[in-house]
Scaffold this motif. Structure first.
Motif, PDB file in Angstrom:
ATOM      1  N   ARG A 126      -0.093   2.517  -1.445  1.00  0.00           N
ATOM      2  CA  ARG A 126       0.096   1.203  -2.146  1.00  0.00           C
ATOM      3  C   ARG A 126       1.657   1.446  -2.803  1.00  0.00           C
ATOM      4  O   ARG A 126       1.975   2.263  -3.435  1.00  0.00           O
ATOM      5  CB  ARG A 126      -0.736   1.134  -3.613  1.00  0.00           C
ATOM      6  CG  ARG A 126      -0.757   0.092  -4.406  1.00  0.00           C
ATOM      7  CD  ARG A 126      -1.851   0.360  -5.508  1.00  0.00           C
ATOM      8  NE  ARG A 126      -2.009  -1.016  -6.502  1.00  0.00           N
ATOM      9  CZ  ARG A 126      -0.910  -1.387  -7.433  1.00  0.00           C
ATOM     10  NH1 ARG A 126      -0.132  -0.246  -7.599  1.00  0.00           N
ATOM     11  NH2 ARG A 126      -1.087  -2.487  -8.048  1.00  0.00           N
ATOM     12  N   VAL A 166      -3.846   4.024  -4.064  1.00  0.00           N
ATOM     13  CA  VAL A 166      -4.462   2.982  -3.057  1.00  0.00           C
ATOM     14  C   VAL A 166      -6.055   2.972  -3.216  1.00  0.00           C
ATOM     15  O   VAL A 166      -6.726   4.086  -3.348  1.00  0.00           O
ATOM     16  CB  VAL A 166      -4.201   3.200  -1.447  1.00  0.00           C
ATOM     17  CG1 VAL A 166      -4.637   4.527  -1.132  1.00  0.00           C
ATOM     18  CG2 VAL A 166      -4.604   2.321  -0.656  1.00  0.00           C
ATOM     19  N   ALA A 170      -7.944  -1.745  -0.197  1.00  0.00           N
ATOM     20  CA  ALA A 170      -6.598  -2.140   0.460  1.00  0.00           C
ATOM     21  C   ALA A 170      -6.887  -2.476   2.077  1.00  0.00           C
ATOM     22  O   ALA A 170      -7.893  -1.678   2.579  1.00  0.00           O
ATOM     23  CB  ALA A 170      -5.529  -0.857   0.421  1.00  0.00           C
TER      24      ALA A 170
END
Length: 349
Positions: A126, A166, A170
């Motif tokens: 992320r 993350v 995702a």
């Protein structure tokens, strides 16, 4: 409950077997003992049911599934391989093997599955841009890496990005053959669950380390490679600039997650697969890991080489909040303690 553990003689699988047995479950092991993963045949625990066979062997799988209540599927070919020519081996072992297993489960009426997934399905982790918010950088290219530009820039403005944790929602973005096979395993398991009304859990492991980790094989993780170098009196060689972030989670915590997932698989909606990240929640850089192991071993300081592997991602660290909230899991082994224990094994030889 009688549980079939595929890959149950391996680094993670053997710890899962131990944890399941301690929790009062019966265990049957199916493992091909591939030479790439096992330099020597591991000892079989006394009284343990054991089958040496490949998960792609339909007859062996069907025999191993007899009277089984659930499956923990740990068997897989791991790593990046030497080049793309290895793709058929990865797809055959990981995806065809999973398909054979799931077909056998469908015929045998086994409706509970815990799959060893992987964080590699996400690709890069992320990232947030100060101007554009959450973004997904593309694959890093050789020319940039050759120039020592390891951090992926914002794909919209080219500015630096801030990495974050993350979560399971995702989007998947596998960036090498191994990653593609791990995502395909999840899709196959989800299709099986829908077709038979099964309950499937995928545990997306982050960087697992701990006792029993194989040394100097294609299955060795970076922690094992560093430790082996230190045991030889050499400095650990750290790729890139050592700043790549990972989540190093202890193998006993991973095994505990499997036991909880097995018990909680029935809570997953019938016909569904639910994914969980399994990470420590304590991101560390690869350079920090190498330095911590060197200190614990009293060895040479790490050397950063600038080398890289195409297909590696820069930062991938997990949020394991879903696993904590749904199943009550939490990691018990702190990074500093786990690294000290791991290093001590090298000192003992």
């Amino acid at each position: 409950m009688l549980v079939l553990v595929t890959g149950g003689a391996g680094f993670i699988g053997s710890q899962v077997v131990t944890a399941l047995t301690a929790a009062g479950h019966g265990v049957r092991i199916l493992d091909a003992l591939l030479p790439a993963a096992h330099r020597t045949a591991p000892p079989v625990p006394e009284g343990m049911e054991w089958r040496q066979a490949d998960v792609r062997d339909r007859a062996a799988v069907e025999e191993a599934l007899r009277d089984v209540d659930a499956v923990c599927h740990q068997a897989a070919m791991v790593g990046l391989g030497k080049d793309f020519a290895d793709a058929p081996d990865y797809v055959g072992c990981n995806d065809l093997g999973t398909a054979v297993l799931l077909a056998g489960m469908a015929r045998a009426g086994v409706r509970r599955l815990v799959l060893a997934g992987s964080m590699v399905v996400y690709g890069e982790g992320r990232y947030e841009c100060a101007r554009h918010g959450i973004v997904r950088p593309g694959p890093r290219r050789g020319a940039e890496l050759d120039a020592g530009r390891f951090e992926p820039p914002c794909p919209r403005c080219g500015e630096p990005l801030a990495p974050g944790l993350v979560d399971e929602d995702a989007p998947a973005d596998p960036r090498n053959v191994y990653a593609a096979t791990k995502l395909a395993q999840e899709h196959l398991a989800a299709a099986w669950a829908r077709a038979v009304g099964g309950h499937a859990v995928s545990l997306r492991y982050h960087n697992v380390y701990g006792p029993g980790m194989p040394r100097d094989t294609p299955y060795s993780g970076v922690a094992s490679l560093f430790r082996s170098a230190l045991a030889r009196g050499e400095a650990p060689r750290v790729f890139e600039d050592g700043g790549q972030r990972r989540d190093f989670v202890h193998v006993t915590d991973v095994a505990a997650a499997n036991v909880l997932a097995l018990s909680g698989a029935g809570e997953v909606s019938e016909g569904c697969l639910r994914a969980y990240n399994v990470g420590s929640g304590e991101p560390h850089t690869v350079g920090e890991l190498a330095a911590a192991l060197a200190r614990a071993c009293g060895g040479h300081a790490p050397v950063t080489t600038g080398e890289y592997r195409l297909g590696d991602v820069r930062h991938i660290t997990a949020s394991s909040r879903r696993l904590r909230d749904d199943l009550g899991w939490k990691p018990e082994v702190r990074f500093v303690d786990g690294v000290a224990e791991f290093a001590s094994a090298a000192l003992r030889g």
